[in-house]
Design an enzyme around this catalytic site. Structure first.
Site, PDB file in Angstrom:
ATOM      1  N   GLY A  29       0.810  -1.213   0.000  1.00 48.43           N
ATOM      2  CA  GLY A  29       0.000   0.000   0.000  1.00 48.43           C
ATOM      3  C   GLY A  29       0.843   1.262   0.000  1.00 48.43           C
ATOM      4  O   GLY A  29       0.535   2.231  -0.705  1.00 48.43           O
ATOM      5  N   CYS A  30       1.904   1.258   0.775  1.00 46.58           N
ATOM      6  CA  CYS A  30       2.772   2.436   0.878  1.00 46.58           C
ATOM      7  C   CYS A  30       3.540   2.659  -0.424  1.00 46.58           C
ATOM      8  O   CYS A  30       3.759   3.795  -0.839  1.00 46.58           O
ATOM      9  CB  CYS A  30       3.721   2.291   2.062  1.00 46.58           C
ATOM     10  SG  CYS A  30       2.819   2.132   3.623  1.00 46.58           S
ATOM     11  N   THR A  31       3.917   1.572  -1.073  1.00 43.67           N
ATOM     12  CA  THR A  31       4.584   1.675  -2.373  1.00 43.67           C
ATOM     13  C   THR A  31       3.623   2.258  -3.403  1.00 43.67           C
ATOM     14  O   THR A  31       3.969   3.199  -4.127  1.00 43.67           O
ATOM     15  CB  THR A  31       5.106   0.297  -2.819  1.00 43.67           C
ATOM     16  OG1 THR A  31       6.092  -0.151  -1.866  1.00 43.67           O
ATOM     17  CG2 THR A  31       5.718   0.351  -4.201  1.00 43.67           C
ATOM     18  N   SER A  34       3.008   6.014  -2.665  1.00 42.98           N
ATOM     19  CA  SER A  34       4.180   6.831  -3.002  1.00 42.98           C
ATOM     20  C   SER A  34       4.344   6.964  -4.510  1.00 42.98           C
ATOM     21  O   SER A  34       4.676   8.039  -5.020  1.00 42.98           O
ATOM     22  CB  SER A  34       5.439   6.233  -2.367  1.00 42.98           C
ATOM     23  OG  SER A  34       5.333   6.284  -0.951  1.00 42.98           O
TER      24      SER A  34
END
Length: 137
Positions: A29-31, A34
């Site tokens: 999710g963070c990838t 970003s």
């Protein structure tokens, strides 16, 4: 902060600032989040807006994450949770049936005069970066 600089809000007076808090470098999710901000970066710049990603990860982890994804903006490391506490993004979360303290995915927009003007909490990644861009337009 990546780039071996200290973050000082005063350095960005006259520009809008997007602060997106995310749980952990190199997670799906963070990838995705970003990369979405990365892909819209030029449009944010055209709207006089600077982006910063923030998590509790180390500077070394941030540098690797930034390089791996080709992020054109800086990441802020907050291991002592100063910024996380200021923006009240640390929450009890359920991780595989176990309660853990972690960052609730959240985004904040600060206007040119340094005032908080918009916030999203409990962010879902799809279409979020576009919604943030729309809000600074």
């Amino acid at each position: 902060m990546t780039g071996e600089r200290e973050f000082d809000l005063a350095n960005y007076a006259g520009r809008k600032i997007v602060l997106y808090f995310y749980p952990k470098d190199n997670t799906p999710g963070c990838t995705a989040e970003s990369m979405a901000f990365r892909d819209l970066h030029d449009q944010f710049v055209a709207k006089n807006t600077v982006i910063f990603g923030i998590s509790r990860d180390s500077l070394k982890s941030h540098e690797g994450f930034k390089t791996k994804l080709g992020l054109p903006f800086e990441l802020i490391t907050d291991p002592d949770e100063q910024l996380c506490n200021l923006f009240n993004v640390i929450k009890m979360k359920n991780m595989y049936g176990k309660k853990v303290r972690g960052i609730e995915r959240s985004t904040f927009v600060i206007d040119e005069s340094g005032m908080l003007v918009k916030e999203w909490r409990g962010v879902k990644v799809p279409d979020h970066a576009q919604a943030v861009l729309d809000s600074v337009s």
